[in-house]
Write a protein that holds these residues in place. Structure first.
Motif, PDB file in Angstrom:
ATOM      1  N   GLY A 100      67.602  70.468  41.981  1.00 30.33           N
ATOM      2  CA  GLY A 100      66.568  70.469  41.585  1.00 30.33           C
ATOM      3  C   GLY A 100      65.276  69.740  40.871  1.00 30.33           C
ATOM      4  O   GLY A 100      63.945  69.821  40.512  1.00 30.33           O
ATOM      5  N   HIS A 101      66.324  68.490  40.594  1.00 29.49           N
ATOM      6  CA  HIS A 101      65.613  67.271  40.404  1.00 29.49           C
ATOM      7  C   HIS A 101      65.966  66.381  40.670  1.00 29.49           C
ATOM      8  O   HIS A 101      67.514  66.264  41.175  1.00 29.49           O
ATOM      9  CB  HIS A 101      66.283  67.883  38.847  1.00 29.49           C
ATOM     10  CG  HIS A 101      65.632  68.439  37.403  1.00 29.49           C
ATOM     11  ND1 HIS A 101      66.038  69.063  36.750  1.00 29.49           N
ATOM     12  CD2 HIS A 101      64.140  68.630  38.160  1.00 29.49           C
ATOM     13  CE1 HIS A 101      65.381  70.189  36.327  1.00 29.49           C
ATOM     14  NE2 HIS A 101      64.408  70.023  36.604  1.00 29.49           N
ATOM     15  N   ALA A 102      65.478  64.903  40.840  1.00 25.09           N
ATOM     16  CA  ALA A 102      65.202  63.726  41.635  1.00 25.09           C
ATOM     17  C   ALA A 102      66.129  63.199  40.343  1.00 25.09           C
ATOM     18  O   ALA A 102      65.945  63.268  38.712  1.00 25.09           O
ATOM     19  CB  ALA A 102      64.400  62.412  42.322  1.00 25.09           C
ATOM     20  N   GLU A 103      67.149  62.159  40.706  1.00 19.98           N
ATOM     21  CA  GLU A 103      67.621  60.964  39.974  1.00 19.98           C
ATOM     22  C   GLU A 103      67.075  60.472  39.455  1.00 19.98           C
ATOM     23  O   GLU A 103      65.699  60.143  39.584  1.00 19.98           O
ATOM     24  CB  GLU A 103      68.706  60.454  40.539  1.00 19.98           C
ATOM     25  CG  GLU A 103      70.015  60.017  39.090  1.00 19.98           C
ATOM     26  CD  GLU A 103      70.252  59.185  39.885  1.00 19.98           C
ATOM     27  OE1 GLU A 103      71.758  58.843  39.395  1.00 19.98           O
ATOM     28  OE2 GLU A 103      70.494  58.695  41.379  1.00 19.98           O
ATOM     29  N   ILE A 104      67.213  59.848  37.407  1.00 22.66           N
ATOM     30  CA  ILE A 104      66.096  59.714  37.602  1.00 22.66           C
ATOM     31  C   ILE A 104      66.905  57.828  36.775  1.00 22.66           C
ATOM     32  O   ILE A 104      68.044  57.965  36.858  1.00 22.66           O
ATOM     33  CB  ILE A 104      66.000  59.366  35.230  1.00 22.66           C
ATOM     34  CG1 ILE A 104      65.495  60.993  35.099  1.00 22.66           C
ATOM     35  CG2 ILE A 104      65.187  58.400  34.868  1.00 22.66           C
ATOM     36  CD1 ILE A 104      65.068  60.915  34.099  1.00 22.66           C
ATOM     37  N   PRO A 105      66.528  56.635  38.001  1.00 19.22           N
ATOM     38  CA  PRO A 105      67.146  55.787  38.394  1.00 19.22           C
ATOM     39  C   PRO A 105      67.435  55.023  37.034  1.00 19.22           C
ATOM     40  O   PRO A 105      68.391  54.334  36.849  1.00 19.22           O
ATOM     41  CB  PRO A 105      65.949  54.869  38.970  1.00 19.22           C
ATOM     42  CG  PRO A 105      65.177  55.850  39.887  1.00 19.22           C
ATOM     43  CD  PRO A 105      64.510  57.390  38.808  1.00 19.22           C
ATOM     44  N   ASN A 106      66.697  55.443  36.208  1.00 14.88           N
ATOM     45  CA  ASN A 106      67.610  53.983  35.261  1.00 14.88           C
ATOM     46  C   ASN A 106      67.905  54.876  33.342  1.00 14.88           C
ATOM     47  O   ASN A 106      68.818  54.813  32.859  1.00 14.88           O
ATOM     48  CB  ASN A 106      65.929  53.897  33.749  1.00 14.88           C
ATOM     49  CG  ASN A 106      64.674  54.783  33.259  1.00 14.88           C
ATOM     50  OD1 ASN A 106      65.333  55.266  33.421  1.00 14.88           O
ATOM     51  ND2 ASN A 106      63.738  54.249  33.206  1.00 14.88           N
ATOM     52  N   ILE A 107      68.681  56.147  34.767  1.00 13.66           N
ATOM     53  CA  ILE A 107      69.591  56.857  33.880  1.00 13.66           C
ATOM     54  C   ILE A 107      70.734  57.501  34.644  1.00 13.66           C
ATOM     55  O   ILE A 107      71.019  58.575  34.833  1.00 13.66           O
ATOM     56  CB  ILE A 107      69.279  58.065  32.759  1.00 13.66           C
ATOM     57  CG1 ILE A 107      67.686  57.949  32.039  1.00 13.66           C
ATOM     58  CG2 ILE A 107      69.828  58.655  31.889  1.00 13.66           C
ATOM     59  CD1 ILE A 107      67.439  59.215  31.900  1.00 13.66           C
ATOM     60  N   ARG A 108      71.487  56.822  35.262  1.00 12.37           N
ATOM     61  CA  ARG A 108      72.747  56.830  35.829  1.00 12.37           C
ATOM     62  C   ARG A 108      73.916  56.947  35.005  1.00 12.37           C
ATOM     63  O   ARG A 108      74.150  56.723  33.917  1.00 12.37           O
ATOM     64  CB  ARG A 108      73.227  55.853  36.921  1.00 12.37           C
ATOM     65  CG  ARG A 108      71.734  55.329  38.040  1.00 12.37           C
ATOM     66  CD  ARG A 108      72.112  55.493  39.209  1.00 12.37           C
ATOM     67  NE  ARG A 108      71.098  55.559  40.246  1.00 12.37           N
ATOM     68  CZ  ARG A 108      69.866  54.941  40.631  1.00 12.37           C
ATOM     69  NH1 ARG A 108      70.464  53.798  40.456  1.00 12.37           N
ATOM     70  NH2 ARG A 108      69.346  55.109  41.754  1.00 12.37           N
ATOM     71  N   VAL A 109      74.324  57.743  35.376  1.00 13.82           N
ATOM     72  CA  VAL A 109      75.820  59.038  35.144  1.00 13.82           C
ATOM     73  C   VAL A 109      77.208  59.026  36.336  1.00 13.82           C
ATOM     74  O   VAL A 109      76.055  59.925  36.845  1.00 13.82           O
ATOM     75  CB  VAL A 109      75.836  60.095  34.294  1.00 13.82           C
ATOM     76  CG1 VAL A 109      76.567  60.847  33.017  1.00 13.82           C
ATOM     77  CG2 VAL A 109      74.201  60.014  33.078  1.00 13.82           C
TER      78      VAL A 109
END
Ligand code: SF4
Length: 321
Positions: free
Chosen positions: A77-86
């Motif tokens: 339901g959300h797009a990845e936040i590019p500067n927080i990759r896990v």
């Protein structure tokens, strides 16, 4: 089907990675699909599923405790936040395939001038089609890229409006008022919500929110003690900002304390009995839930005004970049 949960991709990914344990995380609006999706994954793979029943307010809110117990975590339901990759977290964006034409027919009757197009991840993939449709009706529109917190052109988060272009007015494609209200507060310009689910055009009430924010600042002017809230959520944690605010508060002879927590609710704050709280976590908590808290809940920018470190006319919306 309105929303695409991409289960073929989920199943393929589990098989390719030979994942034995899989975590699933859903925002509230999709939690009712969790059991059905869990059953389907377990029937089509050899994996066992654990569903996160914790909060899931955004891509900022990854269930890192669950991640420790599974091979892969699917966050829906959300797009990845590019500067927080896990590592081992896979975002399934859950696009909507609803027909936008009925609501766009209404939208072209109200928008005028140069129009900025914005949306959430459920509809952002359709913004260039929207742009083409508006062009056919002689309406010039713009779709812009955001900063490193923003995955797609035109995507807005409740805490980040860097993809909002400089235009005369804005057309938000999506449901609810949450994101459009943020754009209205940041730009102070006209924002139209084109809601395809209920086929309605409406506008968010930013003036009411601005009046509430001014009242919260005024109620805080006599505060002697302050709680500065830091979130443990991976994409909301602004610890350094909290330390700076505490230092600033102490310079102004305030009794300042840092409170670190996961869920920020009125109940979690009740025991502390402080005069005012400053929220460095999701900026929307101070905006959308302010009335629920036992004392004024300010954004960092608003707190700077209270202690005289910023002028009223420099009040801006708090964003996480
Ligand atoms: S910080 Fe708040 S607004 Fe930003 S992504 Fe997270 S939940 Fe959404």
């Amino acid at each position: 089907m309105i929303y695409n949960f991409d289960l073929d991709y989920v199943v393929d990914t589990i098989k390719k990675n030979c994942a034995r344990t899989v975590g699933l995380q859903f925002p509230d609006g999709f939690k009712r699909k969790a059991i059905e999706i869990s059953r389907e994954i377990e029937s089509r793979t050899d994996s066992r599923v654990i569903i996160s029943a914790n909060s899931c307010f955004g891509a900022c809110d990854i269930d890192t405790r669950l991640l420790e117990s599974v091979d892969l975590l699917f966050h829906f339901g959300h797009a990845e936040i590019p500067n927080i990759r896990v590592k081992n977290v896979i975002f399934i964006e859950v696009e909507s395939d609803i027909d936008l034409l009925p609501v766009l027919k209404k939208a072209v009757k109200v928008v005028s001038g140069s129009t900025g197009l914005i949306s959430t991840v459920q509809f952002v993939h359709k913004l260039y089609d929207v742009q083409q449709y508006l062009g056919e009706h002689d309406i010039h529109s713009t779709v812009s890229s955001g900063d490193t917190r923003i995955a797609y052109p035109g995507l807005v988060l409740g805490c980040n409006f860097s993809a909002v272009p400089d235009c005369d007015e804005y057309l938000y494609i999506g449901t609810g008022n949450f994101h459009a209200l943020g754009v209205s507060l940041v730009t102070r310009k006209t924002v139209w919500i084109a809601d395809p689910l209920i086929n309605e055009i409406r506008r968010p009430d930013a003036d009411k929110v601005l009046r509430q924010r001014c009242a919260a600042i005024e109620r805080s002017l006599d505060a002697q003690s302050v709680g500065i809230i830091v979130s443990t959520k991976i994409g909301q944690c602004r610890r350094d900002l909290a330390y700076d605010l505490r230092y600033m508060a102490e310079e102004h002879d305030l009794d300042a304390h840092i409170l670190m927590m996961d869920m920020i609710t009125p109940e979690t704050l009740l025991p502390y009995d402080l005069d005012v709280y400053v929220n460095t976590a999701c900026p929307r908590i101070a905006i959308d839930d302010a009335a629920l808290f036992p004392a004024p809940m300010l954004t960092p920018v608003e707190f700077e005004i209270v202690i005289g470190e910023r002028r009223w006319e420099d009040l801006v919306f708090d964003e996480i970049l």
